[in-house]
Design a protein around this motif. Structure first.
Motif, PDB file in Angstrom:
ATOM      1  N   ILE A  26       0.844  -1.181   0.000  1.00 56.95           N
ATOM      2  CA  ILE A  26       0.000   0.000   0.000  1.00 56.95           C
ATOM      3  C   ILE A  26       0.890   1.246   0.000  1.00 56.95           C
ATOM      4  O   ILE A  26       1.869   1.320   0.751  1.00 56.95           O
ATOM      5  N   TYR A  27       0.528   2.220  -0.840  1.00 54.40           N
ATOM      6  CA  TYR A  27       1.273   3.477  -0.935  1.00 54.40           C
ATOM      7  C   TYR A  27       0.327   4.645  -0.700  1.00 54.40           C
ATOM      8  O   TYR A  27      -0.883   4.566  -0.970  1.00 54.40           O
ATOM      9  N   LEU A  28       0.898   5.742  -0.218  1.00 57.36           N
ATOM     10  CA  LEU A  28       0.161   6.978  -0.025  1.00 57.36           C
ATOM     11  C   LEU A  28       0.913   8.093  -0.736  1.00 57.36           C
ATOM     12  O   LEU A  28       2.119   8.282  -0.506  1.00 57.36           O
ATOM     13  N   ALA A  29       0.224   8.788  -1.629  1.00 56.60           N
ATOM     14  CA  ALA A  29       0.792   9.943  -2.323  1.00 56.60           C
ATOM     15  C   ALA A  29       0.147  11.203  -1.762  1.00 56.60           C
ATOM     16  O   ALA A  29      -1.060  11.223  -1.501  1.00 56.60           O
ATOM     17  N   ARG A  30       0.949  12.263  -1.583  1.00 54.24           N
ATOM     18  CA  ARG A  30       0.415  13.522  -1.078  1.00 54.24           C
ATOM     19  C   ARG A  30       1.063  14.681  -1.838  1.00 54.24           C
ATOM     20  O   ARG A  30       2.280  14.700  -2.039  1.00 54.24           O
ATOM     21  N   TYR A  31       0.219  15.639  -2.214  1.00 56.09           N
ATOM     22  CA  TYR A  31       0.755  16.807  -2.909  1.00 56.09           C
ATOM     23  C   TYR A  31       1.215  17.845  -1.891  1.00 56.09           C
ATOM     24  O   TYR A  31       0.468  18.216  -0.979  1.00 56.09           O
ATOM     25  N   ARG A  32       2.449  18.298  -2.051  1.00 58.71           N
ATOM     26  CA  ARG A  32       3.022  19.307  -1.159  1.00 58.71           C
ATOM     27  C   ARG A  32       3.320  20.573  -1.949  1.00 58.71           C
ATOM     28  O   ARG A  32       3.896  20.522  -3.033  1.00 58.71           O
ATOM     29  N   ALA A  76       5.583  19.160  -5.242  1.00 58.74           N
ATOM     30  CA  ALA A  76       5.780  17.809  -5.760  1.00 58.74           C
ATOM     31  C   ALA A  76       4.864  16.848  -5.034  1.00 58.74           C
ATOM     32  O   ALA A  76       4.348  17.150  -3.953  1.00 58.74           O
ATOM     33  N   TRP A  77       4.680  15.689  -5.627  1.00 65.67           N
ATOM     34  CA  TRP A  77       3.953  14.617  -4.982  1.00 65.67           C
ATOM     35  C   TRP A  77       4.940  13.785  -4.174  1.00 65.67           C
ATOM     36  O   TRP A  77       5.934  13.291  -4.692  1.00 65.67           O
ATOM     37  N   GLN A  78       4.649  13.652  -2.904  1.00 63.45           N
ATOM     38  CA  GLN A  78       5.442  12.815  -2.018  1.00 63.45           C
ATOM     39  C   GLN A  78       4.845  11.413  -2.027  1.00 63.45           C
ATOM     40  O   GLN A  78       3.634  11.244  -1.829  1.00 63.45           O
TER      41      GLN A  78
END
Length: 466
Positions: free
Chosen positions: A311-317, A324-326
């Motif tokens: 499972i991955y989590l992407a977050r926009y910063r 960027a997307w972390q």
């Protein structure tokens, strides 16, 4: 959507309106983690149990409306007051086959009409509308919404509302591996539909199509949407996790505010994670959430460097540094790989939910793997994992009461009720079978309508959309 295009443990509500309108098509086998007490239950009908397909449950200001396939596979709509009383029923002239894509979607427009869309998978549009009384017995088939050519091959009907409360209807035109996303808008005064935008949202250029989750309304009051691109009808051909946002469902932007011309093509799209084909990412297990600062997140899965599913989590910063997307891996599973492939509605091994802020600088990410519900507790500051804990799903709590046979799954669809209650539909049916006929016909099962009281201190992670 079919279990393989499934999941959705928690979703954000759309703009307030006369009815909670459907925004997604999660598998009814994906049940949220919540602790409840059964306050009331009643049988609605005997229903088709040969395969699982999502039924519809919506509320108006005064009533509950459900849509389902009865024991003869016939599309049926029933309605009653929230305070009780008898159900009014209407059988409609369409019957489902073995296809788990043929879910039911229902919404009410500002004039009081009910709209029912169902039983379509790359097939002619199947939609019914009532008169302004909303009486289910006034439902009549709609021959054409806007464009007969586009409506000859429709899939994934979704109702939602824009900022002004107008009813929006979206669907895929075309087929898996080669389709476009079409948005229509209703003039509630005249009852006439028109195209919301002259161009489709996305153009697969005849080579691919996009599988969407959303739009979801965020804390910023914008619509957010995520999708994967898919080259063929084969599930393993999903690739390139993508994202866009819009203030009005007409003008679309990347996360940093860069305008996106319509239709969005792959070369112009914002790629959050360039997951390759056969990379372990499946359509519609890409769920939007928001962190404690209202920033968009996406929960999804793919293979790690060792070939395990994670499972991955992407977050926009955004901020002084380059936006960027972390990307953060939040599971650490060993010797586990969901190596899906092929076409049709697959039996999903994983469901994911959008990240939710739970206070104290923490996020909760709901996941179901191999039938076990769990929450990943993640630090919002850096997306590091604090804890992976097992939880009990709504279906887990209802199974002893509804006595699910060994060869069936308990399906649950739930929405917010009045006074903090939760309304739910629950029924037993066999899991999806790649949309293929079974060698036998099981006995019909009972569709139950349930009123649930969340227990004190419990978190309501239920679907508050539609």
């Amino acid at each position: 959507m079919k279990r393989f295009v499934s999941s959705l443990l928690a979703v954000s509500a759309l703009w307030a309106g006369a009815v909670q309108a459907q925004t997604f098509t999660p598998s009814p086998g994906a049940s949220p983690a919540m602790s409840v007490k059964i306050a009331g239950r009643e049988a609605i009908d005997r229903v088709w149990s040969g395969h699982s397909v999502r039924f519809a449950l919506v509320t108006t200001k005064t009533d509950v409306v459900v849509g389902y396939y009865d024991s003869n596979r016939q599309l049926t709509v029933a309605r009653r007051g929230k305070t009780g009383g008898g159900w009014s029923y209407q059988k409609l002239d369409t019957w489902t086959n073995w296809d788990s894509h043929n879910y039911v979607a229902i919404a009410e427009d500002a004039a009081g009409r009910l709209h029912v869309a169902a039983n379509m998978h790359s097939s002619p549009m199947t939609l019914f509308v009532s008169d302004p009384s909303g009486d289910v017995r006034s439902l009549r088939r709609v021959a054409q919404l806007v464009d007969a050519d586009l409506e000859r091959s429709a899939t994934y009907p979704v109702f939602l509302q824009d900022r002004s409360g107008r009813l929006i209807f979206k669907y895929r035109n075309g087929v898996s591996g080669g389709g476009d996303e079409i948005y229509d808008v209703l003039d509630a005064q005249t009852g006439k539909w028109a195209r919301l935008t002259s161009a489709p949202l996305v153009d697969g250029e005849g080579q691919r199509n996009a599988y969407f989750m959303g739009p979801v309304i965020g804390p910023d009051k914008w619509f957010h949407i995520t999708w994967v691109w898919r080259e063929t009808p084969m599930a393993e051909s999903n690739h390139d996790l993508s994202y866009a946002k819009s203030p009005d469902l007409i003008h679309w932007f990347k996360a940093d505010g860069t305008p996106l011309p319509l239709p969005i093509r792959r070369r112009d799209a914002e790629i959050v994670d360039p997951v390759p084909e056969r990379g372990g990412m499946i359509n519609n297990n890409t769920l939007l959430g928001f962190d404690d600062q209202g920033r968009p997140t996406i929960t999804y899965h793919k293979f790690d460097s060792a070939g395990n599913t994670q499972i991955y989590l992407a977050r926009y910063r955004s901020g002084p540094a380059k936006p960027a997307w972390q990307l953060a891996q939040i599971s650490r599973w060993r010797d586990y790989r969901w190596d899906f492939s092929g076409s049709g509605s697959l039996r999903s091994e994983i469901y994911v939910g959008g990240a939710q802020a739970i206070g104290g600088g923490l996020l909760k990410v709901p996941v179901i793997r191999l039938g076990q519900s769990m929450d990943f507790i993640v630090r919002s500051s850096d997306l590091s994992v604090l804890e992976e804990r097992a939880v009990s799903s709504l279906a887990d709590q209802l199974k002893p009461v509804l006595k699910t046979p060994d060869d069936m799954q308990l399906n649950v669809v739930n929405v917010d009720g009045d006074n903090g209650d939760v309304y739910a539909l629950a029924w037993n049916a066999r899991p999806p079978n790649r949309d293929l006929a079974a060698p036998d016909i099981p006995e019909p099962t009972t569709l139950m309508f349930m009123t649930l009281h969340p227990k004190s201190g419990a978190t309501n992670d239920h679907d508050s959309s539609q």
